[in-house]
Design a protein around this motif. Structure first.
Motif, PDB file in Angstrom:
ATOM      1  N   ALA A 123      -1.235 -14.102   5.234  1.00  0.00           N
ATOM      2  CA  ALA A 123      -2.092 -14.159   6.414  1.00  0.00           C
ATOM      3  C   ALA A 123      -1.648 -15.272   7.365  1.00  0.00           C
ATOM      4  O   ALA A 123      -1.619 -15.091   8.591  1.00  0.00           O
ATOM      5  CB  ALA A 123      -3.545 -14.378   5.993  1.00  0.00           C
ATOM      6  N   ARG A 127      -6.862 -20.244  14.854  1.00  0.00           N
ATOM      7  CA  ARG A 127      -6.749 -18.788  14.759  1.00  0.00           C
ATOM      8  C   ARG A 127      -6.988 -18.318  13.323  1.00  0.00           C
ATOM      9  O   ARG A 127      -7.703 -17.339  13.081  1.00  0.00           O
ATOM     10  CB  ARG A 127      -5.350 -18.335  15.204  1.00  0.00           C
ATOM     11  CG  ARG A 127      -5.121 -18.305  16.690  1.00  0.00           C
ATOM     12  CD  ARG A 127      -3.662 -18.035  16.991  1.00  0.00           C
ATOM     13  NE  ARG A 127      -3.440 -17.814  18.414  1.00  0.00           N
ATOM     14  CZ  ARG A 127      -3.206 -16.639  18.962  1.00  0.00           C
ATOM     15  NH1 ARG A 127      -3.181 -15.564  18.199  1.00  0.00           N
ATOM     16  NH2 ARG A 127      -3.010 -16.513  20.246  1.00  0.00           N
ATOM     17  N   GLU A 145     -10.664 -18.738  12.156  1.00  0.00           N
ATOM     18  CA  GLU A 145     -11.575 -17.776  12.791  1.00  0.00           C
ATOM     19  C   GLU A 145     -11.606 -16.465  12.017  1.00  0.00           C
ATOM     20  O   GLU A 145     -12.666 -15.855  11.853  1.00  0.00           O
ATOM     21  CB  GLU A 145     -11.125 -17.531  14.234  1.00  0.00           C
ATOM     22  CG  GLU A 145     -12.033 -16.581  14.997  1.00  0.00           C
ATOM     23  CD  GLU A 145     -11.555 -16.332  16.412  1.00  0.00           C
ATOM     24  OE1 GLU A 145     -12.205 -15.531  17.112  1.00  0.00           O
ATOM     25  OE2 GLU A 145     -10.531 -16.930  16.818  1.00  0.00           O
ATOM     26  N   LYS A 146     -10.448 -16.035  11.523  1.00  0.00           N
ATOM     27  CA  LYS A 146     -10.358 -14.772  10.792  1.00  0.00           C
ATOM     28  C   LYS A 146     -10.620 -14.935   9.296  1.00  0.00           C
ATOM     29  O   LYS A 146     -10.967 -13.957   8.624  1.00  0.00           O
ATOM     30  CB  LYS A 146      -8.969 -14.159  11.000  1.00  0.00           C
ATOM     31  CG  LYS A 146      -8.642 -13.837  12.452  1.00  0.00           C
ATOM     32  CD  LYS A 146      -9.546 -12.746  13.004  1.00  0.00           C
ATOM     33  CE  LYS A 146      -9.141 -12.372  14.418  1.00  0.00           C
ATOM     34  NZ  LYS A 146     -10.036 -11.325  14.989  1.00  0.00           N
ATOM     35  N   ASN A 147     -10.431 -16.163   8.789  1.00  0.00           N
ATOM     36  CA  ASN A 147     -10.557 -16.404   7.344  1.00  0.00           C
ATOM     37  C   ASN A 147     -11.436 -17.627   7.097  1.00  0.00           C
ATOM     38  O   ASN A 147     -10.951 -18.686   6.665  1.00  0.00           O
ATOM     39  CB  ASN A 147      -9.164 -16.614   6.724  1.00  0.00           C
ATOM     40  CG  ASN A 147      -8.212 -15.477   7.060  1.00  0.00           C
ATOM     41  OD1 ASN A 147      -8.315 -14.386   6.500  1.00  0.00           O
ATOM     42  ND2 ASN A 147      -7.287 -15.730   7.973  1.00  0.00           N
ATOM     43  N   HIS A 195      -0.380 -14.831  11.246  1.00  0.00           N
ATOM     44  CA  HIS A 195      -1.001 -15.510  12.387  1.00  0.00           C
ATOM     45  C   HIS A 195       0.021 -16.341  13.154  1.00  0.00           C
ATOM     46  O   HIS A 195      -0.070 -16.457  14.383  1.00  0.00           O
ATOM     47  CB  HIS A 195      -2.161 -16.388  11.916  1.00  0.00           C
ATOM     48  CG  HIS A 195      -3.407 -15.620  11.597  1.00  0.00           C
ATOM     49  ND1 HIS A 195      -4.195 -15.034  12.569  1.00  0.00           N
ATOM     50  CD2 HIS A 195      -4.008 -15.335  10.409  1.00  0.00           C
ATOM     51  CE1 HIS A 195      -5.228 -14.429  11.997  1.00  0.00           C
ATOM     52  NE2 HIS A 195      -5.127 -14.591  10.688  1.00  0.00           N
TER      53      HIS A 195
END
Length: 296
Positions: free
Chosen positions: A283, A110, A113-115, A287
């Motif tokens: 972050a 997760r 995917e965002k970072n 998550h």
């Protein structure tokens, strides 16, 4: 001075000049000179030394707390400045108890995917080792038990509660059962995690509560080893449900719930307590909270 403080932290952890120098990638004379320079700058003796490391002086123990704080602040400053230039990037090191590695994989997927510009290192360690590594700035965060170890001044984010399964093969008398009591497993040939793992201490506690004693014929620090032995021999193992399901997929094994007065310890993400956290840790904690919500 920051580099000298990092030398001091490494020496206090390794308790050996040669090993500390090796960890830092420097020579032993360079380390010795750095520690002496730090003592001269602070005006106190930090280390008892003769032919070898003799421990920290009382002033050294006090200085160690400051050293960890200052080095941690310096690293946070570098992280903040990198964030202003490049957004979230760099390296994130997370130590994980062996039974939570599948959850660590979900969290890292997760997060990545965002970072995508943050590199992740995941290390399998015991709960006690994780707390020590966080304290010594060897990792940025950990995934460990929140109930059964002293977490001190740490930020925590619960992920899940452990529920235990008996893993057995077709030859086992328990293979067709819907549930098994802990007392029934007394005298059975068990493959369990090694005693320094908190999971093993929790399992031992369940057996004690049932008036039984586990008979561990095989001990390992790897859940993979435990399940492999169950698949190929006449052993049984006990693991948290998530990693038990993952390791048993595609194998002729069955997971049988453990019944009785069960404790379900909470496992979660832990990080050094700072206000504010670095952007990367903020972050990661966010998550972790999202993962826990979607998994309920």
């Amino acid at each position: 001075m920051i580099d000298k403080l990092e030398m001091f932290i490494a020496l206090s952890k390794e308790k050996h000049f040669g090993k500390a120098a090796e960890e830092l990638g420097i020579t032993q004379p360079t380390l010795s000179t750095g520690i002496k320079n730090l003592e001269d700058q602070l005006g106190v003796k930090l280390v008892f030394r003769g032919s070898k490391f003799g421990g920290l002086t009382p002033e050294g123990h006090s200085a160690l707390e400051w050293a960890r704080r200052i080095v941690g602040d310096a690293r946070q400053l570098r992280e903040e400045m990198r964030f202003t230039r490049n957004g979230l990037s760099g390296q994130l090191r997370v130590a994980v108890i062996p039974t939570a590695l599948t959850w660590a994989a979900q969290l890292s997927a997760r997060f990545s995917e965002k970072n995508p510009n943050v590199r992740l290192t995941l290390l399998s360690r015991t709960s006690i080792e994780i707390l020590s590594m966080i304290e010594n700035l060897d990792v940025d965060a950990g995934i460990t038990y929140l109930d059964n170890e002293p977490t001190g001044r740490l930020s925590t984010e619960p992920l899940y509660r452990e529920r235990y399964m008996l893993v057995c093969n077709k030859a086992s008398q328990f293979y067709s059962r819907d549930a098994v009591g802990w007392k029934e497993l007394e005298g059975e040939r068990l493959a369990l995690l090694t005693p320094e793992n908190q999971n093993r201490r929790i399992i031992n506690g369940h057996f004690r509560d049932a008036g039984a004693t586990p008979d561990a014929w095989i001990e390992s620090d790897s859940a993979v080893v435990l399940v492999a032995n169950v698949e190929r021999g006449d052993w049984l193992t006990i693991l948290p449900a998530d990693i038990a399901r993952f390791l048993s997929q595609g194998k002729a094994l069955r997971l049988v719930p453990l019944s009785g007065n069960l404790r379900h310890p909470t496992v979660g993400l832990v990080a050094p307590y700072r206000e504010p956290h670095t952007p990367t840790l903020q972050a990661l904690l966010r998550h972790a909270a999202q993962l826990a919500e979607t998994s309920d």
